[in-house]
Design an enzyme around this catalytic site. Structure first.
Site, mmCIF file in Angstrom:
data_model
loop_
_atom_site.group_PDB
_atom_site.id
_atom_site.type_symbol
_atom_site.label_atom_id
_atom_site.label_comp_id
_atom_site.label_asym_id
_atom_site.label_seq_id
_atom_site.Cartn_x
_atom_site.Cartn_y
_atom_site.Cartn_z
ATOM 1 N N ASP A 139 0.040 -5.329 9.143
ATOM 2 C CA ASP A 139 -0.856 -5.101 10.287
ATOM 3 C C ASP A 139 -2.313 -5.356 9.873
ATOM 4 O O ASP A 139 -3.204 -4.557 10.145
ATOM 5 C CB ASP A 139 -0.666 -3.688 10.844
ATOM 6 C CG ASP A 139 -1.172 -3.576 12.284
ATOM 7 O OD1 ASP A 139 -1.370 -4.628 12.925
ATOM 8 O OD2 ASP A 139 -1.376 -2.443 12.761
ATOM 9 N N LYS B 290 -5.979 11.847 8.446
ATOM 10 C CA LYS B 290 -5.227 11.267 9.565
ATOM 11 C C LYS B 290 -4.193 12.295 9.990
ATOM 12 O O LYS B 290 -3.306 12.655 9.207
ATOM 13 C CB LYS B 290 -4.571 9.952 9.124
ATOM 14 C CG LYS B 290 -3.953 9.211 10.286
ATOM 15 C CD LYS B 290 -3.637 7.786 9.909
ATOM 16 C CE LYS B 290 -3.032 7.038 11.094
ATOM 17 N NZ LYS B 290 -2.664 5.680 10.788
ATOM 18 N N GLY C 209 -5.653 7.352 17.870
ATOM 19 C CA GLY C 209 -4.619 6.365 18.195
ATOM 20 C C GLY C 209 -3.505 7.047 18.968
ATOM 21 O O GLY C 209 -3.601 8.231 19.289
ATOM 22 N N VAL D 234 -7.877 10.440 13.526
ATOM 23 C CA VAL D 234 -8.500 10.457 12.196
ATOM 24 C C VAL D 234 -9.794 11.261 12.266
ATOM 25 O O VAL D 234 -10.640 11.019 13.125
ATOM 26 C CB VAL D 234 -8.785 9.027 11.679
ATOM 27 C CG1 VAL D 234 -9.371 9.079 10.275
ATOM 28 C CG2 VAL D 234 -7.521 8.175 11.683
ATOM 29 N N ALA E 219 -1.787 9.242 16.076
ATOM 30 C CA ALA E 219 -2.579 10.074 15.162
ATOM 31 C C ALA E 219 -4.058 10.051 15.511
ATOM 32 O O ALA E 219 -4.533 9.164 16.214
ATOM 33 C CB ALA E 219 -2.383 9.580 13.736
ATOM 34 N N GLY F 265 -11.499 8.424 14.727
ATOM 35 C CA GLY F 265 -10.699 7.518 15.551
ATOM 36 C C GLY F 265 -9.517 8.224 16.171
ATOM 37 O O GLY F 265 -9.087 9.279 15.703
HETATM 38 C C1 PIT Z 1 -11.669 6.304 7.073
HETATM 39 C C2 PIT Z 1 -12.271 6.089 8.299
HETATM 40 C C3 PIT Z 1 -11.481 5.780 9.384
HETATM 41 C C4 PIT Z 1 -10.111 5.693 9.249
HETATM 42 C C5 PIT Z 1 -9.517 5.906 8.047
HETATM 43 C C6 PIT Z 1 -10.296 6.212 6.938
HETATM 44 C C7 PIT Z 1 -8.084 5.772 7.962
HETATM 45 C C8 PIT Z 1 -7.464 5.622 6.842
HETATM 46 C C9 PIT Z 1 -6.058 5.365 6.668
HETATM 47 C C10 PIT Z 1 -5.123 5.340 7.690
HETATM 48 C C11 PIT Z 1 -3.799 5.069 7.419
HETATM 49 C C12 PIT Z 1 -3.399 4.823 6.131
HETATM 50 C C13 PIT Z 1 -4.324 4.842 5.114
HETATM 51 C C14 PIT Z 1 -5.635 5.109 5.396
HETATM 52 O O1 PIT Z 1 -2.084 4.538 5.885
HETATM 53 O O2 PIT Z 1 -12.055 5.554 10.582
HETATM 54 O O3 PIT Z 1 -12.434 6.581 6.011
HETATM 55 O O4 PIT Z 1 -2.852 5.024 8.362
#
Ligand code: PIT
Length: 417
Positions: free
Chosen positions: A287, A191, A171, A176, A174, A169
């Site tokens: 959120d 991330k 954003g 991911v 950030a 992903g």
């Molecule tokens: C995954 C797949 C995905 C996104 C994430 C994990 C993100 C995790 C995440 C993001 C945060 C956080 C904690 C976990 O505080 O598409 O396995 O901002």
């Protein structure tokens, strides 16, 4: 919103320009006190890496590093090697380690030199008895109170340990990535926050808070924190892999993007359990939305993205206006100071409504229109059982003080039927 269907883009907003009451500032200060020493991260720059001992033939250098306090109150340093046969050899280093405190409190290793000697029996013994992934960074050498016979293990946090596979992903702050941990073979998610985008103090503070809160959480329906690694350009937040499918993308495969009541209930139960767990620790997510809920093939859900989460005090209200417009509670859109937990419950109400109908309860052609609808609190009836409708109305109750709590949802008849 991509894919259409929804009137308002469910993107996250955070408006710090809005008055932040003294109470919330006090909470932030409290975090800082409790996180004065965030787990130090030891980072090697490329030049420093070249100073690391070269692996001998047939050996692989792991990321294992340990500091041993000796009888005469000195500190000795050891580097742990994994041999091709899978056993461990530990070499003493004449290591000079300078730990430099970065502005954000993380620590950076700035120099390392090496001399091989034998390892004291006692240290080798301790290393042998602990599995590799139980090793944790302890304290920076500068802060260390060296006790006789204390063994302080430090793991060199090195992104080389992870093999990046793909992007999960992207954003505004950030990206991911999906990666494989070469040591454990497990999939993890990284991330990556670009430091260039963390330019203001508030963003840095938010990230610190996110990491601090993630470390507190241990629940089957909440993504687990693994590590944080700082590099020259980025802060890498490593969490368990919770699958690549969000509830939003999951819904897309269904006609009208909605689930039947029983299927919705199966997912909703897990989400409420995760949020109730957070609330029991006085953590408010702020959120909750389809995009922040991951769904694995076994229908297990994982709540993610604690970027706006906050630790709350029972008597203190919050004043930072944040979240995603379609999920925002009336007290938020009214820009009043608010108690955190009811705001999450409202978002849970919106979420259950969307799961059952495929559309949001409150819509508008722009934010201001949408906020007007939220303030009125009038939504189209859901085609669901009366018990389910009742629960939705208890979550979408305008007055926060009269809104149902997660604890009460857990006891609800529809929820348990
Ligand atoms: C995954 C797949 C995905 C996104 C994430 C994990 C993100 C995790 C995440 C993001 C945060 C956080 C904690 C976990 O505080 O598409 O396995 O901002």
């Amino acid at each position: 919103m991509k894919g259409g269907g929804f009137k308002v883009r469910p993107t996250t907003r955070c408006n710090s320009a809005i008055r932040r009451p003294a109470q919330e500032l006090a909470i932030l200060d409290l975090y800082q006190q409790t996180t004065i020493n965030p787990v130090p991260q030891l980072i090697l720059t490329p030049t420093q890496r070249s100073l690391r001992p070269r692996p001998k033939t047939g050996m692989r250098v792991t990321d294992q590093y340990c500091t041993v306090a000796t009888q005469d109150n000195k500190t000795e340093h050891y580097l742990r090697h994994k041999t091709a046969q899978g056993s461990y050899r530990t070499n003493k280093q004449s290591t000079k380690i300078q730990l430099e405190t970065l502005a954000d409190g993380l620590l950076k290793k700035t120099s390392i030199t090496q001399l091989d000697t034998d390892v004291p029996q006692q240290c080798e013994q301790k290393l042998k008895t602990q599995p590799l992934d139980l090793f944790k960074i302890s304290r920076s050498s500068s802060q260390q109170q060296v006790n006789t016979n204390t063994v302080l293990h430090q793991q060199i946090s090195n992104l080389d340990r992870y093999l990046i596979l793909t992007t999960l992903g992207q954003g505004s702050y950030a990206t991911v990535k999906l990666a494989r941990d070469k040591l454990t073979e497990k999939l993890i998610a990284i991330k990556i926050y670009s430091k260039a985008k963390l330019c203001n103090q508030q963003r840095k503070q938010q990230l610190k808070r996110e990491i601090h809160i993630l470390k507190l959480l241990d629940h089957p329906n909440i993504i687990k924190y693994v590590n944080t690694i700082e590099t020259q350009m980025d802060i890498n937040l490593i969490v368990e892999y919770g699958g690549s499918k969000s509830l939003r993308s999951y819904l897309k495969q269904f006609p009208n993007r909605r689930l039947d009541e029983d299927d919705a209930k199966l997912l909703f139960r897990q989400i409420v359990k995760a949020v109730d767990y957070c609330h029991s620790l006085n953590i408010v997510h702020r959120d909750i939305k389809l995009e922040n809920i991951l769904l694995k093939d076994n229908n297990e859900i994982k709540l993610i993205d604690f970027g706006f989460s906050v630790l709350v005090n029972r008597d203190c209200k919050l004043g930072v206006f944040c979240g995603t417009p379609s999920y925002m509670a009336p007290e938020l859109v009214n820009k009043q100071d608010y108690f955190g937990k009811p705001v999450d419950v409202w978002a849970l109400g919106v979420l259950l409504y969307v799961l059952l109908t495929g559309h949001f309860p409150f819509k508008g052609s722009n934010d201001s229109d949408l906020y007007g609808q939220i303030k009125k609190g009038i939504y189209q009836k859901v085609n669901a059982s009366p018990q389910c409708q009742k629960l939705i109305s208890q979550m979408l109750t305008i007055r926060a003080s009269e809104r149902i709590t997660t604890l009460r949802i857990l006891q609800d008849r529809w929820f348990n039927s």
